[in-house]
Design a protein around this motif. Structure first.
Motif, PDB file in Angstrom:
ATOM      1  N   GLU A  22       0.827  -1.207   0.000  1.00 44.96           N
ATOM      2  CA  GLU A  22       0.000   0.000   0.000  1.00 44.96           C
ATOM      3  C   GLU A  22       0.863   1.260   0.000  1.00 44.96           C
ATOM      4  OE1 GLU A  22      -3.619   0.326  -0.045  1.00 44.96           O
ATOM      5  OE2 GLU A  22      -3.176  -1.654  -0.863  1.00 44.96           O
ATOM      6  N   ASN A  26       0.759   4.158  -2.862  1.00 41.17           N
ATOM      7  CA  ASN A  26       0.425   5.525  -2.460  1.00 41.17           C
ATOM      8  C   ASN A  26       1.635   6.462  -2.415  1.00 41.17           C
ATOM      9  OD1 ASN A  26      -2.402   5.077  -2.105  1.00 41.17           O
ATOM     10  ND2 ASN A  26      -1.913   3.951  -0.250  1.00 41.17           N
ATOM     11  N   ARG A  37      -2.717   6.070   7.977  1.00 43.96           N
ATOM     12  CA  ARG A  37      -3.859   5.225   8.343  1.00 43.96           C
ATOM     13  C   ARG A  37      -4.289   5.449   9.786  1.00 43.96           C
ATOM     14  NH1 ARG A  37      -5.100   0.958   4.886  1.00 43.96           N
ATOM     15  NH2 ARG A  37      -3.967   1.158   2.932  1.00 43.96           N
ATOM     16  N   ARG A  85      -7.522  10.065  -9.331  1.00 45.23           N
ATOM     17  CA  ARG A  85      -7.693   8.761  -8.694  1.00 45.23           C
ATOM     18  C   ARG A  85      -6.353   8.279  -8.156  1.00 45.23           C
ATOM     19  NH1 ARG A  85     -11.646   5.749  -6.803  1.00 45.23           N
ATOM     20  NH2 ARG A  85     -11.921   3.697  -7.664  1.00 45.23           N
ATOM     21  N   TYR A  86      -6.330   7.861  -6.886  1.00 47.30           N
ATOM     22  CA  TYR A  86      -5.164   7.256  -6.261  1.00 47.30           C
ATOM     23  C   TYR A  86      -5.605   5.940  -5.644  1.00 47.30           C
ATOM     24  CZ  TYR A  86      -2.326  11.456  -6.556  1.00 47.30           C
ATOM     25  OH  TYR A  86      -1.601  12.522  -7.010  1.00 47.30           O
ATOM     26  N   ASN A  87      -5.175   4.853  -6.256  1.00 42.67           N
ATOM     27  CA  ASN A  87      -5.530   3.532  -5.735  1.00 42.67           C
ATOM     28  C   ASN A  87      -7.041   3.427  -5.617  1.00 42.67           C
ATOM     29  OD1 ASN A  87      -5.047   0.953  -4.792  1.00 42.67           O
ATOM     30  ND2 ASN A  87      -4.590   1.592  -2.729  1.00 42.67           N
ATOM     31  N   ARG A  88      -7.572   3.322  -4.431  1.00 45.22           N
ATOM     32  CA  ARG A  88      -9.022   3.195  -4.243  1.00 45.22           C
ATOM     33  C   ARG A  88      -9.655   4.482  -3.738  1.00 45.22           C
ATOM     34  NH1 ARG A  88      -6.760  -1.757  -2.495  1.00 45.22           N
ATOM     35  NH2 ARG A  88      -6.506  -0.867  -0.427  1.00 45.22           N
ATOM     36  N   GLU A  89      -8.912   5.576  -3.762  1.00 47.99           N
ATOM     37  CA  GLU A  89      -9.423   6.849  -3.266  1.00 47.99           C
ATOM     38  C   GLU A  89      -9.258   7.928  -4.325  1.00 47.99           C
ATOM     39  OE1 GLU A  89      -8.749   7.119   1.371  1.00 47.99           O
ATOM     40  OE2 GLU A  89      -6.860   6.943   0.298  1.00 47.99           O
ATOM     41  N   TRP A  90      -9.782   9.085  -4.038  1.00 47.95           N
ATOM     42  CA  TRP A  90      -9.678  10.245  -4.918  1.00 47.95           C
ATOM     43  C   TRP A  90      -9.016  11.378  -4.161  1.00 47.95           C
ATOM     44  CZ3 TRP A  90     -11.500  10.543  -9.950  1.00 47.95           C
ATOM     45  CH2 TRP A  90     -12.274   9.471 -10.387  1.00 47.95           C
ATOM     46  N   SER A 102     -14.238  10.514  -1.010  1.00 48.54           N
ATOM     47  CA  SER A 102     -14.854   9.234  -1.374  1.00 48.54           C
ATOM     48  C   SER A 102     -15.156   9.177  -2.864  1.00 48.54           C
ATOM     49  CB  SER A 102     -16.161   9.054  -0.591  1.00 48.54           C
ATOM     50  OG  SER A 102     -17.122   9.999  -1.029  1.00 48.54           O
ATOM     51  N   ASP A 103     -15.348   7.967  -3.333  1.00 45.50           N
ATOM     52  CA  ASP A 103     -15.732   7.762  -4.723  1.00 45.50           C
ATOM     53  C   ASP A 103     -17.085   8.423  -4.997  1.00 45.50           C
ATOM     54  OD1 ASP A 103     -15.160   6.385  -7.319  1.00 45.50           O
ATOM     55  OD2 ASP A 103     -17.058   5.408  -6.837  1.00 45.50           O
TER      56      ASP A 103
END
Length: 118
Positions: A22, A26, A37, A85-90, A102-103
């Protein structure tokens, strides 16, 4: 000068591998990923947000409230908000403001006409 405190921490090898992966995705150090985190956990997973649209003006406009920050824009300026977009986030960028969102919020802003960077 404030110094960071050191914390020795034992974690399962599988969790360490996950954090390393991760951190790489990131563009952070492992330490940076852990601190990021933990801070998100401490502050809540994300800012609360609210979009208010105004149609009775010379030009449609919105106010975007991201936690304690409010951005007000006329429709012709929506492109000044950059979404990446970064990995699973914005990541939302607006001049000096940077916020992970959030998406759901990103999709709403893209629908309004904010700039999506691929």
């Amino acid at each position: 000068m404030i110094e960071d405190a050191q914390l020795k921490l034992r974690v399962p090898a599988e969790l360490k591998d996950f954090l390393e992966a991760e951190a790489k995705i990131n563009h952070r150090t492992i330490n940076g990923e852990v601190v990021y985190r933990l801070e998100r956990s401490r502050l809540g997973s994300e800012y609360t947000y609210r979009i208010t649209q105004y149609d009775g003006l010379d030009e449609p406009a919105i106010t975007l409230e991201l936690g304690p920050v409010t951005i007000g824009l006329m429709q012709s300026k929506y492109k000044e908000i950059k979404l990446e977009r970064y990995n699973r986030e914005w990541c939302l960028r607006y001049y000096g403001i940077r916020a992970m969102i959030s998406d759901e919020l990103a999709q709403k802003l893209i629908t309004l006409g904010c700039d999506f960077i691929e």
